[in-house]
Enzyme design. Structure first.
Site, PDB file in Angstrom:
ATOM      1  N   PHE A 121       0.967  -1.399  -0.182  1.00 51.30           N
ATOM      2  CA  PHE A 121       0.071  -0.145  -0.176  1.00 51.30           C
ATOM      3  C   PHE A 121       0.705   1.292  -0.001  1.00 51.30           C
ATOM      4  O   PHE A 121       1.688   1.276   1.100  1.00 51.30           O
ATOM      5  CB  PHE A 121      -0.491  -0.446   1.006  1.00 51.30           C
ATOM      6  N   PRO A 126       7.922  11.540   1.220  1.00 50.93           N
ATOM      7  CA  PRO A 126       8.625  12.093   2.024  1.00 50.93           C
ATOM      8  C   PRO A 126       8.042  13.304   2.911  1.00 50.93           C
ATOM      9  O   PRO A 126       8.473  13.419   3.482  1.00 50.93           O
ATOM     10  CB  PRO A 126       9.969  12.367   0.856  1.00 50.93           C
ATOM     11  N   PHE A 154       8.835   4.004   3.242  1.00 47.53           N
ATOM     12  CA  PHE A 154       8.639   3.386   4.068  1.00 47.53           C
ATOM     13  C   PHE A 154       7.585   2.295   4.195  1.00 47.53           C
ATOM     14  O   PHE A 154       6.354   2.397   4.167  1.00 47.53           O
ATOM     15  CB  PHE A 154       8.097   3.911   5.390  1.00 47.53           C
ATOM     16  N   GLY A 339      15.535  -7.468  33.846  1.00 45.26           N
ATOM     17  CA  GLY A 339      16.703  -6.789  34.502  1.00 45.26           C
ATOM     18  C   GLY A 339      18.157  -6.679  33.477  1.00 45.26           C
ATOM     19  O   GLY A 339      17.580  -5.936  32.119  1.00 45.26           O
ATOM     20  N   GLU A 363       0.975   3.017  10.442  1.00 45.58           N
ATOM     21  CA  GLU A 363      -0.500   3.496   9.961  1.00 45.58           C
ATOM     22  C   GLU A 363      -1.289   4.410  10.867  1.00 45.58           C
ATOM     23  O   GLU A 363      -2.200   4.188  11.913  1.00 45.58           O
ATOM     24  CB  GLU A 363      -1.445   1.438  10.211  1.00 45.58           C
TER      25      GLU A 363
HETATM   26  N1  COS Z   1     -13.096   6.786   5.830  1.00 43.83           N
HETATM   27  C1  COS Z   1     -14.325   7.851   4.766  1.00 43.83           C
HETATM   28  N2  COS Z   1     -13.872   9.027   4.681  1.00 43.83           N
HETATM   29  C2  COS Z   1     -13.119   9.448   5.537  1.00 43.83           C
HETATM   30  C3  COS Z   1     -12.575   9.139   6.939  1.00 43.83           C
HETATM   31  C4  COS Z   1     -13.277   7.810   7.248  1.00 43.83           C
HETATM   32  N3  COS Z   1     -12.216   7.473   8.229  1.00 43.83           N
HETATM   33  N4  COS Z   1     -11.915  10.072   7.311  1.00 43.83           N
HETATM   34  C5  COS Z   1     -11.918  11.100   6.126  1.00 43.83           C
HETATM   35  N5  COS Z   1     -12.670  10.827   5.253  1.00 43.83           N
HETATM   36  C6  COS Z   1     -13.265  11.601   3.947  1.00 43.83           C
HETATM   37  C7  COS Z   1     -13.748  13.068   4.447  1.00 43.83           C
HETATM   38  O1  COS Z   1     -15.003  13.237   5.163  1.00 43.83           O
HETATM   39  C8  COS Z   1     -13.483  13.887   4.136  1.00 43.83           C
HETATM   40  O2  COS Z   1     -13.982  13.655   2.231  1.00 43.83           O
HETATM   41  P1  COS Z   1     -15.492  14.578   2.097  1.00 43.83           P
HETATM   42  O3  COS Z   1     -14.670  15.801   1.869  1.00 43.83           O
HETATM   43  O4  COS Z   1     -16.406  14.757   0.770  1.00 43.83           O
HETATM   44  O5  COS Z   1     -15.935  15.296   3.476  1.00 43.83           O
HETATM   45  C9  COS Z   1     -12.195  13.566   3.162  1.00 43.83           C
HETATM   46  O6  COS Z   1     -11.791  11.722   3.300  1.00 43.83           O
HETATM   47  C10 COS Z   1     -10.858  14.202   3.532  1.00 43.83           C
HETATM   48  O7  COS Z   1     -11.099  13.736   4.713  1.00 43.83           O
HETATM   49  P2  COS Z   1     -10.193  15.013   6.318  1.00 43.83           P
HETATM   50  O8  COS Z   1     -11.028  17.009   5.517  1.00 43.83           O
HETATM   51  O9  COS Z   1     -10.076  14.972   7.551  1.00 43.83           O
HETATM   52  O10 COS Z   1      -8.560  14.730   5.888  1.00 43.83           O
HETATM   53  P3  COS Z   1      -7.279  15.356   6.388  1.00 43.83           P
HETATM   54  O11 COS Z   1      -6.322  15.942   5.236  1.00 43.83           O
HETATM   55  O12 COS Z   1      -8.098  16.403   7.726  1.00 43.83           O
HETATM   56  O13 COS Z   1      -6.367  14.269   6.884  1.00 43.83           O
HETATM   57  C11 COS Z   1      -6.145  12.434   8.576  1.00 43.83           C
HETATM   58  C12 COS Z   1      -7.953  13.675   7.931  1.00 43.83           C
HETATM   59  C13 COS Z   1      -5.402  13.435   9.692  1.00 43.83           C
HETATM   60  C14 COS Z   1      -6.711  12.043   9.740  1.00 43.83           C
HETATM   61  C15 COS Z   1      -5.795  11.810   7.672  1.00 43.83           C
HETATM   62  O14 COS Z   1      -4.853  12.186   6.349  1.00 43.83           O
HETATM   63  C16 COS Z   1      -4.415  10.695   8.598  1.00 43.83           C
HETATM   64  O15 COS Z   1      -5.650   9.267   8.752  1.00 43.83           O
HETATM   65  N6  COS Z   1      -3.187  10.640   8.091  1.00 43.83           N
HETATM   66  C17 COS Z   1      -3.113   9.500   8.834  1.00 43.83           C
HETATM   67  C18 COS Z   1      -2.342   8.931   7.985  1.00 43.83           C
HETATM   68  C19 COS Z   1      -1.980   7.510   7.887  1.00 43.83           C
HETATM   69  O16 COS Z   1      -2.632   6.710   8.513  1.00 43.83           O
HETATM   70  N7  COS Z   1      -0.246   7.081   7.350  1.00 43.83           N
HETATM   71  C20 COS Z   1       0.621   6.009   7.530  1.00 43.83           C
HETATM   72  C21 COS Z   1       0.839   5.253   6.728  1.00 43.83           C
HETATM   73  S1  COS Z   1      -0.376   4.758   5.453  1.00 43.83           S
HETATM   74  S2  COS Z   1      -0.300   2.849   6.126  1.00 43.83           S
END
Ligand code: COS
Length: 380
Positions: A121, A126, A154, A339, A363
């Site tokens: 996935f 970066p 990664f 220890g 994740e």
């Molecule tokens: N399920 C379904 N849709 C989702 C969702 C979920 N859990 N979370 C967000 N969405 C949708 C939102 O509804 C939004 O859609 P709309 O614009 O139509 O409303 C869209 O996705 C964008 O969501 P949001 O505005 O919340 O995005 P952000 O950029 O604020 O990001 C976080 C949210 C920070 C939570 C996200 O970027 C994240 O999880 N980051 C970590 C990434 C990660 O885990 N990386 C690890 C490596 S991958 S293995």
């Protein structure tokens, strides 16, 4: 119900595999930097590569609750074993199972479930880790499909993968989540390059590498779900699922660390008695056990909510946050109970402590989990 028929025997088989084969081979695998082929075959024979994939596409078709129960058991063995089946059952395979077209599911999932095609996935870049929506990898339309250019960082299982689920910006005019689409790119496609495996603090038997795309041409039907602009949502949905999976993995590893500490405390004698007789050792064991029991209950609860069809972004984030932070404390106490021996490679807790550190990062970091929990609370 398929769970009842296969879960009991499956758990027995997994316990046997873990205790007779996987735990005894951990040090050998770590030294070789690879899981012995005979063990990969045994994992495949048990159906573990299709653990969380739908039955109609070759997977075991377990409920989320059954899946986490298998993971509690399987993940008493070093987490690198789980990592090999992780992205196929987690973010990679789930992206296809959730949002792929029927043809895409039929093409890839049966081979993935059989252990013949590991799915990686590719989201992280970066400059786009926690802020995943601002990824820069580009997908441009061509006469025959799409052309990818970008750098992914990664990427778990990249050196072993047969298929990559790649998040890329297909709409350059939308710099956020709405401009992202997901693509399926087969290993060996010209323009796709997997760098040598990265050197890591722990989980060294699990292979992680950067992946680059340089004018990588893919056909039109490589667009996941045949839908543009929903790739970020697919990733978020797959991550909700994968975070419950990861919380179960952390809980299994917590169990192992507690058992290691317990055994050591019973056998190690100081001041003429087993150190388990000392109340300050007992306090560490008790704190770890209480946190393990809370982790387990939380994971099962989140899994049941998902099985009931409820939205679980908050529950998944909370389970991942709590169980992985608890794992960090449990791993630390396990070393402390040992220890000086706990710092030496002759006991597994030294290696498992390093392995455990990753869980609070990948994740979704603990800090991103806090953000997701709070957002969901505030949304009401
Ligand atoms: N399920 C379904 N849709 C989702 C969702 C979920 N859990 N979370 C967000 N969405 C949708 C939102 O509804 C939004 O859609 P709309 O614009 O139509 O409303 C869209 O996705 C964008 O969501 P949001 O505005 O919340 O995005 P952000 O950029 O604020 O990001 C976080 C949210 C920070 C939570 C996200 O970027 C994240 O999880 N980051 C970590 C990434 C990660 O885990 N990386 C690890 C490596 S991958 S293995």
């Amino acid at each position: 119900m398929i769970d009842d028929d296969i879960l009991g025997p499956m758990l027995d088989q997994v316990t046997r595999l873990v205790e007779r084969e996987l735990i005894p081979a951990e040090a050998e695998a770590e030294a070789a930097g690879d899981i012995p082929e005979r063990l990969v075959k045994q994992m495949a024979a048990l159906g573990l590569f299709g653990l969380a994939l739908p039955a109609e596409h070759g997977g075991l078709g377990l409920s989320k609750e059954a899946e986490v129960r298998v993971l509690f058991e399987f993940c008493r063995a070093a987490p690198a074993y789980r990592s090999l089946i992780g992205t196929t059952n987690g973010v990679g395979g789930k992206s296809i199972a959730l949002d792929g077209t029927e043809a895409q599911k039929r093409k890839y999932l049966p081979r993935a479930a059989a252990g013949e095609c590991i799915i990686s996935f590719c989201l992280t870049e970066p400059e786009a880790g926690s802020d995943a929506a601002h990824l820069k990898t580009r997908a441009e339309r061509t006469n025959t499909g799409w052309r990818l250019n970008g750098w992914k960082r990664f990427i778990s299982n990249a050196p072993d993968a047969g298929l990559f689920v790649v998040m890329a910006r297909s709409n350059p005019d939308d710099p956020g989540a709405g401009g992202v689409s997901a693509f399926l790119v087969e290993a060996g496609t010209p323009g796709l390059a997997v760098d040598p495996p990265l050197q890591k603090m722990g989980q060294r038997t699990a292979h992680t590498a950067d992946v680059t795309f340089t004018d990588c041409d893919i056909p039109a039907d490589a667009l996941l779900g045949d839908m543009e602009g929903v790739g970020f949502k697919t990733a978020m949905k797959a991550l909700d699922d994968a975070r419950i999976h990861m919380a179960a993995v952390a809980t299994g590893l917590s169990r192992r660390l507690i058992d290691e500490a317990l055994e050591y405390a019973r056998n190690r004698r100081q001041f003429s008695k087993p150190i388990a007789d000392f109340q300050l050792i007992q306090a560490m064991l008790a704190d770890s056990e209480a946190e393990y029991l809370a982790s387990r209950a939380m994971v099962v609860d989140a899994a049941r909510a998902m099985d009931a069809g409820r939205k679980v972004a908050k529950e998944a984030a909370a389970a991942k946050y709590f169980t992985t932070e608890a794992l960090g404390r449990i791993a630390d106490r396990a070393v402390q109970v040992h220890g000086g021996y706990g710092y030496m490679a002759e006991y597994p807790v030294e290696r498992l402590y390093r392995d455990a550190r990753l869980f609070r990062i990948f994740e979704g970091t603990s800090q991103i989990m806090q953000l997701v929990i709070a957002r969901e609370m505030l949304r009401g």
